[in-house]
Design an enzyme around this catalytic site. Structure first.
Site, short mmCIF file in Angstrom:
data_model
loop_
_atom_site.label_atom_id
_atom_site.label_comp_id
_atom_site.label_asym_id
_atom_site.label_seq_id
_atom_site.Cartn_x
_atom_site.Cartn_y
_atom_site.Cartn_z
CG ASP A 29 42.13 33.30 -3.35
OD1 ASP A 29 42.50 33.00 -2.20
OD2 ASP A 29 41.09 33.92 -3.59
CG ASP A 31 35.29 31.78 -1.32
OD1 ASP A 31 34.62 30.78 -1.57
OD2 ASP A 31 34.80 32.89 -1.07
CG ASP A 226 38.01 35.97 -5.89
OD1 ASP A 226 38.99 35.78 -5.13
OD2 ASP A 226 36.86 36.14 -5.47
#
Length: 346
Positions: A29, A31, A226
């Site tokens: 991923d 961000d 995250d």
């Protein structure tokens, strides 16, 4: 993160394989994993660069407002060797779904920006912004320029019961000034008007993961995210090895509360641990107390009470032990008395 309990106090246990062992492809991923805002996450670039020497590395984004080339340019600016083909976007996953739903070269009503329209046009679809053009489908993605008129046109078009595909349904999107409404809020507005839900291409749904696996020819892929509710859930559903890195949105409290669908295979403090031996979880009983140990950290469970016995030198090891202890009870977190030392982040 769990292992079979033993009946006596464990001795020193060797660490297990690293998260990279046994996989051929690493998917990340963006961000919260590679960058936060405009700055690279500490240790992310170096760790992903090292991984790329032995594994195929690709990047996945739900953000439909930017093209893969734009994303690759940003990542290259941090020092990563990334080309356009190394980035899989939710519009790319959406167009795969669209190709299965309507004939080639169909007219499609688009809610979104160039990140979406460029992919559709590249695949031969005709883009319209008006329901009066009798589109064969509606494809909806995020753009900061989307307004009421765009949502209304989608609603008008969907009255004809045509396919509706959303690139993603993220409720929020991080911005420099803070957290803003994401595509999920815009999809929800149309849903309220038309009374049905779209098919979704992006995380946590599996099409974007399947697109990445196919793109990179992966036989066993690992995904780093995250967020538990999108990244980890989707990776688990798609049959990928799931990694939660604690440099973004979700922290200790969210991990302890994770349900079975959103529990990662690995928990990392930062991406340096991607290539390091991963600590084993060891469990044993001391009378009516169940003890979970990860290296120097131990957590005890008695009934509905979870307490830290030994914090150990590494807070991530303590969190790993705490998560295994909480998950092993089979109870929801609100039904337990959890030691606050296990979730100091709130």
């Amino acid at each position: 993160m769990t292992s079979s309990p033993t009946t006596s106090r464990p001795t020193t246990v060797a660490d297990g394989p690293s998260p990279l062992d046994g996989v051929d492809t690493v998917l990340a991923d963006l961000d919260g994993v590679v960058y936060r805002g405009r700055a690279a996450v500490p240790h992310a670039v170096e760790s992903l660069t090292a991984a790329s020497r032995t594994h195929r590395v690709g990047y996945i984004t739900n953000n439909a407002s930017r093209t893969a080339a734009t994303v690759a340019e940003q990542l290259s600016g941090y020092g990563l060797a990334v080309g356009e083909d190394d980035v899989v976007t939710s519009p790319q996953a959406a167009v795969r779904l669209l190709a299965d739903a309507v004939p080639a070269a169909s007219t499609v009503l688009v809610v979104g920006g160039v990140g979406l329209t460029s992919v559709l046009e590249q695949e031969g679809f005709v883009v319209t912004r008006s329901a009066d053009d009798h589109p064969a489908a509606v494809v909806q993605g995020f753009s900061p320029d989307v307004g009421w008129a765009d949502l209304a046109e989608a609603s008008y078009a969907l009255a004809a019961d045509i396919p509706w595909i959303a690139t993603n349904t993220d409720w929020t999107i991080p911005q420099e000034r803070g957290t803003a409404p994401g595509n999920g809020t815009l999809v929800s507005a149309v849903h309220t008007a038309v009374g049905r839900l779209p098919v979704t291409a992006g995380k946590p749904e599996t099409p974007i993961y399947h697109a990445a696996v196919e793109r990179f020819g992966a036989t066993k892929a690992l995904f780093i995210g995250d967020r538990l509710d999108t990244d980890v859930v989707g990776a688990n559903e798609a049959g990928l090895v799931s990694v939660l890195v604690l440099t973004g949105i979700d922290g200790a409290k969210q991990l302890l509360a994770a349900d079975a669908r959103s529990r990662p295979d690995f928990v990392l403090g930062d991406l340096r641990e991607l290539s390091q031996p991963y600590p084993q979880v060891v469990e044993h009983d001391e009378g009516d107390v169940h003890v979970v140990t990860v290296r120097g950290a131990s957590v005890a469970v008695r009934g509905g009470t979870v307490r830290v016995m030994t914090p150990g030198p590494d807070p991530v090891d303590l969190l790993r032990a705490g998560a295994a202890a909480v998950w092993g009870t089979g109870r929801a977190i609100y039904g337990l008395d959890i030691d606050p030392a296990l979730h100091p982040d709130g």
